[in-house]
Design an enzyme around this catalytic site. Structure first.
Site, short mmCIF file in Angstrom:
data_model
loop_
_atom_site.label_atom_id
_atom_site.label_comp_id
_atom_site.label_asym_id
_atom_site.label_seq_id
_atom_site.Cartn_x
_atom_site.Cartn_y
_atom_site.Cartn_z
N ALA A 47 0.64 -0.95 0.01
CA ALA A 47 -0.33 -0.02 -0.13
C ALA A 47 0.86 1.26 0.16
O ALA A 47 2.16 0.95 0.34
CB ALA A 47 -0.77 0.03 1.29
N GLY A 103 0.47 -5.10 0.87
CA GLY A 103 -0.63 -4.92 -0.35
C GLY A 103 -0.10 -5.72 -1.45
O GLY A 103 -1.04 -6.18 -2.17
N GLU A 159 -0.94 -9.29 -1.19
CA GLU A 159 -2.26 -9.20 -1.06
C GLU A 159 -2.84 -9.53 -2.30
O GLU A 159 -3.70 -10.20 -2.67
CB GLU A 159 -2.78 -8.29 -0.14
N GLU A 183 3.87 -5.94 7.19
CA GLU A 183 3.07 -4.76 8.01
C GLU A 183 3.33 -4.52 9.50
O GLU A 183 3.49 -3.23 10.07
CB GLU A 183 1.72 -4.95 7.98
N1 3HC Z 1 4.66 3.33 0.01
C1 3HC Z 1 5.28 4.39 -0.13
N2 3HC Z 1 6.51 4.83 -0.58
C2 3HC Z 1 7.32 3.70 -0.62
C3 3HC Z 1 6.73 2.57 -0.33
C4 3HC Z 1 5.34 2.16 0.13
N3 3HC Z 1 4.99 0.94 0.43
N4 3HC Z 1 7.88 1.66 -0.23
C5 3HC Z 1 8.80 2.26 -0.54
N5 3HC Z 1 8.68 3.36 -0.62
C6 3HC Z 1 9.50 4.66 -1.13
C7 3HC Z 1 10.57 4.87 -0.02
O1 3HC Z 1 10.14 5.95 0.92
C8 3HC Z 1 11.67 5.73 -0.94
O2 3HC Z 1 11.25 6.79 -1.30
P1 3HC Z 1 12.05 8.08 -1.43
O3 3HC Z 1 13.16 7.62 -2.67
O4 3HC Z 1 11.33 9.30 -1.60
O5 3HC Z 1 12.95 8.16 -0.37
C9 3HC Z 1 11.49 4.63 -2.24
O6 3HC Z 1 10.11 4.13 -2.13
C10 3HC Z 1 12.45 3.69 -2.29
O7 3HC Z 1 12.56 2.84 -1.21
P2 3HC Z 1 13.72 2.02 -0.78
O8 3HC Z 1 15.14 3.12 -0.58
O9 3HC Z 1 13.47 1.40 0.23
O10 3HC Z 1 14.04 1.15 -1.96
P3 3HC Z 1 14.68 -0.31 -2.10
O11 3HC Z 1 14.73 -0.69 -3.64
O12 3HC Z 1 15.86 -0.45 -1.04
O13 3HC Z 1 13.66 -1.36 -1.45
C11 3HC Z 1 11.38 -2.20 -1.09
C12 3HC Z 1 12.35 -1.31 -1.94
C13 3HC Z 1 11.84 -3.65 -0.78
C14 3HC Z 1 9.98 -2.32 -1.66
C15 3HC Z 1 11.19 -1.27 0.07
O14 3HC Z 1 11.14 0.03 -0.13
C16 3HC Z 1 10.20 -1.56 1.41
O15 3HC Z 1 10.54 -2.60 2.10
N6 3HC Z 1 9.04 -0.85 1.05
C17 3HC Z 1 8.09 -1.21 2.18
C18 3HC Z 1 7.38 -2.34 1.92
C19 3HC Z 1 6.29 -2.66 3.01
O16 3HC Z 1 6.49 -2.41 4.32
N7 3HC Z 1 4.99 -2.63 2.59
C20 3HC Z 1 3.66 -2.96 3.46
C21 3HC Z 1 3.22 -1.55 3.30
S1 3HC Z 1 1.76 -1.47 4.12
C22 3HC Z 1 0.60 -2.32 3.33
O17 3HC Z 1 0.65 -2.67 2.37
C23 3HC Z 1 -0.73 -2.58 3.95
C24 3HC Z 1 -1.61 -3.36 3.42
O18 3HC Z 1 -1.73 -4.58 4.14
C25 3HC Z 1 -3.04 -2.97 3.19
#
Ligand code: 3HC
Length: 655
Positions: A68, A107, A110, A130
């Site tokens: 998400a 997400g 998911e 999450e």
């Molecule tokens: N939403 C918004 N921005 C995100 C994001 C997300 N889910 N994931 C990464 N970004 C952004 C980062 O803030 C960063 O932004 P910036 O360049 O402005 O600083 C940019 O994307 C790049 O991120 P990374 O430096 O972390 O890039 P990597 O290539 O090293 O890693 C990744 C990529 C493995 C996808 C890593 O970013 C990551 O682990 N992201 C989070 C994953 C996560 O926790 N997802 C769950 C979200 S909550 C959810 O999905 C709820 C659902 O159940 C409803």
């Protein structure tokens, strides 16, 4: 092949009767409003177009879907909602295949779980992390994943936020196949082959029965690591529900819990930490700088710190030359490094081939001249100014002119060390935390003369080691120890004014620290700080408040756990309140005529947070730390500050 576009971020092309839908929402294809709307439109088109027999869903670039859009949390929700998009995909009447080209997280996984089949590239990563953001999956993860993997495996992944590889996902039944060649072509073929068969919808599967002990063990393991955070416990509850509730009831309960947690303080703090880590990597003035190339790292001193640094560098893929003063010491150093690698093998963090590969890149020698081959040399010798300056002067004559010299000092002035060399611009500080092969924090000290490309190289090096580098300017103790000193000072003032060590520790531990300050002092040993206080005695401002209790403890031979007693006694190794310490504290109060008063836990925490944040503000105004969130990361990753409270600067700002 005909191509169409359904929103700014969603495009599709018809290939062989299969509509390949691509999400292109850089940087990580997060499920922003435009993506959700585009997916709805693409599936609407695919349902109505008689030429479309099935759908392949994939991501552009390195990610499938990173989850998400975390940036949308805290803003008014925009339709279509993710659970509705996912329900649409799962119910789709034609086969839908997820072609997982990279990270499928939160997400993102998911969405993949709602697809009817899943194919993944060998390097993809799958997970529902999450809980690391203080929330539970909110779009079916807790209900669909256990339908594929069973309850225990789903708890292990979701409640720990554990990310798995394609190979493990295949073993767990999360994906149907790993792609062997061209992912999209294989996914299209897979979708075509699926047309003739009944569609297998994850949501309509039933959870397979399994041994209750396995489920209980997975839950207990996860909750132990969670240290009182809410999200892992809620995740366990929801996953267990998948075995008994209908899909729609399970999804409704999951969504309710997700929304409640998303709006919690814990989630706000963990989101802050997430973005703080991304911000920390961006250092002003380094955008256009090309880092130097590092392949061989020299490490002078292979004691406790040096051997940990060596293991870290070997883990990062570097060749390592360890240097000691004698052949015997070099042999001991090699043994220490080998034994750290062996421990990693025993604990399952490393396999035997990985260990051998690392050892093949390691030399430990008494020949300082060997460092002529190094691209960077890190000193990890005794923390004494003359020892370090003499060493750097010797290194000046040995290493190449473009090699970097890094000092691992914790308290000395690296500018003075740099000034003793011929090329101070190549000197940088690398303040590792012990054990250096485990601790993620690395303070990278930008000295007065450090060249931008040297700083940039240190940051690249740190990241390859898997560390979290935080840039600090030069000050006594750098960011972390400066804040820790303020924390210690305030704790000692409260001690003198009426709080006991066990009360202060209990308050901090209830707040989320793994150990309160006095337990930490005992673990680290009291004698080094005592020696420093004695050195500083002559220059101390006589008007500044000084608490003598720690000195009294040392004078009585109470040096902490190592000596069996310190702030506490340790009969059978167990931390126990010692009336002798209480008596020493009371005597010190009486000498100053202090009437002790009671400190409630809340006041103890508030005072310590204020002291840390106050010191943090000073570091910001002195330009030592670039941003408040860097200070938070230092305290979380180096000093046990609970990440679920966001760090001292964040926490103080929320009170
Ligand atoms: N939403 C918004 N921005 C995100 C994001 C997300 N889910 N994931 C990464 N970004 C952004 C980062 O803030 C960063 O932004 P910036 O360049 O402005 O600083 C940019 O994307 C790049 O991120 P990374 O430096 O972390 O890039 P990597 O290539 O090293 O890693 C990744 C990529 C493995 C996808 C890593 O970013 C990551 O682990 N992201 C989070 C994953 C996560 O926790 N997802 C769950 C979200 S909550 C959810 O999905 C709820 C659902 O159940 C409803």
């Amino acid at each position: 092949m005909s191509a169409s576009r359904f929103s700014d971020t969603i495009s599709a092309a018809l290939t062989n009767g299969i509509l390949v839908v691509t999400i292109d929402n850089a940087p990580v294809n997060a499920l922003s409003a435009d993506v959700r709307a585009g997916l709805m439109a693409a599936f609407g088109h695919a349902e109505n177009d008689g030429n479309v027999a099935g759908v392949v869903l994939t991501g552009a670039g390195n990610s499938f879907i990173g989850g998400a859009d975390i940036k949308e949390f805290g803003k008014p929700p925009v339709e279509p909602f993710l659970p509705d998009v996912i329900a649409r995909i799962e119910a789709f009447p034609k086969p839908v295949v997820a072609a997982i080209n990279g990270a499928a997280l939160g997400g993102g996984l998911e969405v993949a779980l709602a697809c009817h089949r899943r194919l993944a590239a060998p390097a993809a990563k799958l997970g529902l992390p999450e809980v690391k953001l203080g929330i539970v999956p909110g779009a079916g993860g807790t209900q669909r994943l256990p339908r594929l993997t069973g309850i225990a495996a789903a708890i292990d992944m979701i409640a720990n936020g554990r990310i798995v590889s394609t190979a493990e996902a295949l073993k767990l039944g999360i994906i149907d196949a790993a792609a062997s060649g061209e992912l999209i072509a294989e996914a299209v073929a897979d979708a075509k082959a699926a047309i003739a068969s009944p569609i297998r919808r994850t949501g309509s599967l039933t959870v397979q029965p399994e041994a209750p002990e396995a489920v209980d063990k997975a839950a207990a393991d996860a909750l132990r690591k969670a240290r009182g955070q809410r999200a892992p416990a809620e995740a366990v509850r929801l996953i267990r529900l998948a075995a008994t509730a209908s899909l729609s009831d399970g999804l409704a309960e999951e969504r309710r819990t997700f929304v409640e947690l998303r709006d919690s303080e814990e989630a706000a703090a963990l989101r802050h930490v997430f973005f703080a880590e991304r911000a920390a990597g961006k250092v002003e003035g380094l955008d256009a700088v090309t880092p130097r190339r590092i392949e061989t790292v020299g490490i002078v001193g292979t004691g406790l710190m040096g051997s940990g640094i060596a293991v870290s560098a070997l883990n990062g893929g570097y060749r390592v030359i360890g240097v000691e003063q004698t052949t015997e010491a070099a042999e001991k150093g090699r043994e220490r490094i080998t034994s750290l690698l062996d421990k990693a093998v025993q604990s399952g963090r490393l396999d035997a081939a990985g260990r051998d590969d690392r050892l093949s890149r390691l030399t430990v020698t008494a020949e300082m001249q060997e460092l002529a081959k190094a691209d960077m040399v890190i000193e990890a010798v005794f923390d004494d100014l003359s020892v370090k300056t003499e060493l750097f002067q010797r290194l000046d004559d040995i290493v190449r002119a473009d090699a970097i010299l890094a000092t691992n000092t914790s308290y000395l002035d690296p500018d003075t060390i740099a000034a003793s060399t011929r090329l101070p611009e190549r000197v940088v500080g690398l303040h590792f935390f012990s054990p250096a092969n485990i601790m993620r924090l690395l303070e990278v000290v930008n000295c007065k003369e450090t060249a931008p490309d040297v700083l940039a190289t240190a940051l690249v090096f740190a990241k390859r080691l898997g560390k979290l580098p935080i840039v600090s300017g030069v000050t006594e103790g750098f960011i972390g120890n400066r804040i820790f000193s303020a924390y210690r000072r305030e704790a000692e003032y409260m001690l003198e004014d009426g709080a006991l060590p066990q009360e202060i520790d209990a308050a901090l531990e209830a707040f989320g620290f793994p150990m309160g300050p006095f337990a930490v002092f005992d673990m680290a040993g009291l004698e080094i700080a005592w020696a420093r206080r004695k050195r500083q005695a002559a220059t101390r401002d006589p008007n500044e408040r000084y608490v003598v209790i720690a000195d009294r403890l040392c004078e009585a031979g109470r040096f902490g756990q190592k000596s069996g007693r310190g702030w506490y006694a340790y009969p059978d190794g167990k931390r126990t309140v010692d009336p002798a310490v209480t008596a020493m504290i009371e005597a010190a109060r009486a000498e100053k005529g202090i009437t002790p008063r009671h400190f409630p836990a809340d006041e103890i925490v508030a005072r310590l947070l204020k002291a840390m944040a106050g010191e943090g503000e000073a570091l910001l105004s002195e330009g030592i730390a670039a941003r408040a969130s860097d200070i938070d990361l230092v305290m979380i990753n180096g000093y046990g500050f609970p990440s679920s409270k966001g760090g001292p600067m964040f926490a103080a700002g929320r009170r």
